[in-house]
Design an enzyme around this catalytic site. Structure first.
Site, PDB file in Angstrom:
ATOM      1  N   LEU A 174       0.832  -1.197   0.000  1.00 10.39           N
ATOM      2  CA  LEU A 174       0.000   0.000   0.000  1.00 10.39           C
ATOM      3  C   LEU A 174       0.867   1.248   0.000  1.00 10.39           C
ATOM      4  O   LEU A 174       0.461   2.298  -0.489  1.00 10.39           O
ATOM      5  CB  LEU A 174      -0.927   0.017   1.212  1.00 10.39           C
ATOM      6  CG  LEU A 174      -2.004  -1.068   1.247  1.00 10.39           C
ATOM      7  CD1 LEU A 174      -2.748  -1.030   2.583  1.00 10.39           C
ATOM      8  CD2 LEU A 174      -2.972  -0.902   0.091  1.00 10.39           C
ATOM      9  N   GLY A 175       2.051   1.144   0.588  1.00 15.03           N
ATOM     10  CA  GLY A 175       2.950   2.293   0.636  1.00 15.03           C
ATOM     11  C   GLY A 175       4.209   1.965   1.408  1.00 15.03           C
ATOM     12  O   GLY A 175       4.309   0.931   2.068  1.00 15.03           O
TER      13      GLY A 175
ATOM     14  N   GLY B 260       7.223   4.141   3.778  1.00 11.82           N
ATOM     15  CA  GLY B 260       7.652   5.396   4.369  1.00 11.82           C
ATOM     16  C   GLY B 260       9.023   5.249   4.984  1.00 11.82           C
ATOM     17  O   GLY B 260       9.675   4.205   4.853  1.00 11.82           O
TER      18      GLY B 260
ATOM     19  N   MET C 125       9.873   4.842   8.025  1.00 15.65           N
ATOM     20  CA  MET C 125       9.975   3.892   9.145  1.00 15.65           C
ATOM     21  C   MET C 125       9.556   2.473   8.786  1.00 15.65           C
ATOM     22  O   MET C 125       9.896   1.537   9.498  1.00 15.65           O
ATOM     23  CB  MET C 125       9.110   4.358  10.312  1.00 15.65           C
ATOM     24  CG  MET C 125       9.513   5.691  10.860  1.00 15.65           C
ATOM     25  SD  MET C 125      11.127   5.578  11.649  1.00 15.65           S
ATOM     26  CE  MET C 125      11.418   7.287  12.000  1.00 15.65           C
ATOM     27  N   GLY C 126       8.788   2.296   7.707  1.00 12.51           N
ATOM     28  CA  GLY C 126       8.334   0.949   7.400  1.00 12.51           C
ATOM     29  C   GLY C 126       7.556   0.867   6.105  1.00 12.51           C
ATOM     30  O   GLY C 126       7.380   1.856   5.388  1.00 12.51           O
TER      31      GLY C 126
ATOM     32  N   VAL D  49       3.870  -0.624   4.381  1.00 11.28           N
ATOM     33  CA  VAL D  49       2.498  -1.016   4.697  1.00 11.28           C
ATOM     34  C   VAL D  49       1.982  -1.887   3.560  1.00 11.28           C
ATOM     35  O   VAL D  49       2.105  -1.527   2.387  1.00 11.28           O
ATOM     36  CB  VAL D  49       1.583   0.213   4.896  1.00 11.28           C
ATOM     37  CG1 VAL D  49       0.165  -0.228   5.236  1.00 11.28           C
ATOM     38  CG2 VAL D  49       2.136   1.118   5.987  1.00 11.28           C
TER      39      VAL D  49
ATOM     40  N   ASP E  41       1.721  13.458  12.716  1.00  5.64           N
ATOM     41  CA  ASP E  41       1.963  13.325  11.280  1.00  5.64           C
ATOM     42  C   ASP E  41       0.656  13.441  10.502  1.00  5.64           C
ATOM     43  O   ASP E  41       0.419  12.702   9.563  1.00  5.64           O
ATOM     44  CB  ASP E  41       2.653  11.985  10.996  1.00  5.64           C
ATOM     45  CG  ASP E  41       3.326  11.951   9.627  1.00  5.64           C
ATOM     46  OD1 ASP E  41       3.654  13.029   9.078  1.00  5.64           O
ATOM     47  OD2 ASP E  41       3.519  10.836   9.100  1.00  5.64           O
TER      48      ASP E  41
END
Length: 164
Positions: free
Chosen positions: A20-21, A23, A25-26, A28, A136
């Protein structure tokens, strides 16, 4: 986005279907529970998984996200902050993000804008009542679902999330 070479096929008993995406930090993933329920499953990047301080913050993120779970956010379904790669699964909210909507169709107006504003106020009220400060909040973290806007990533990893 399709799964990539090196992506796991499952995490915590949840089958991963696609990305899904991704970023800072991680990553998804869209995942499915054994019963077929769709989930958004966030997996922490390896470099953070090896950081003891980050793991403490991720545990706090999971606890904060569990407290929030209101009608205008994505509820935590499961998590394992102690896994080799810590992860958290939330209910999947289908729809475009506010960022995608504005990029495709321009600014919201009229009733759409009012619906967004009222939904965001209710979401932030629920988040703040849980003692969490969303650090955020941005168009990419607001999903425009059929039921109204939903704030996602209400307790961002790597950042303090509770009020002092």
């Amino acid at each position: 986005m399709a799964l990539r070479a090196g992506d796991p096929e499952s995490i915590g008993g949840y089958a991963l279907e696609r990305r899904l995406g991704r970023g800072g930090m991680g990553t998804v993933y869209l995942a499915r529970s054994p019963s077929g329920r769709r989930l958004a499953l966030k997996v922490v990047h390896q470099q953070f998984a090896d950081d003891d301080e980050f793991r403490v913050r991720f545990r706090q993120e999971v606890a904060a996200a569990r407290r929030v779970s209101g009608a205008f956010t994505a509820a935590v379904v499961d998590a394992d902050p102690e896994a080799v790669l810590p992860w958290m699964a939330t209910s999947y909210v289908p729809g475009r993000t506010l960022a995608e909507q504005v990029a495709a169709d321009g600014p919201l107006r009229g009733a759409e804008l009012r619906r967004l504003a009222i939904g965001l106020v209710e979401a932030l009220r629920d988040i703040h009542r849980a003692g969490v400060v969303h650090r955020d909040l941005k168009p990419a973290n607001i999903v425009l679902s059929d039921e109204g806007p939903r704030v996602i990533d209400s307790a961002s990893p790597g950042r303090p999330t509770t009020r002092p």
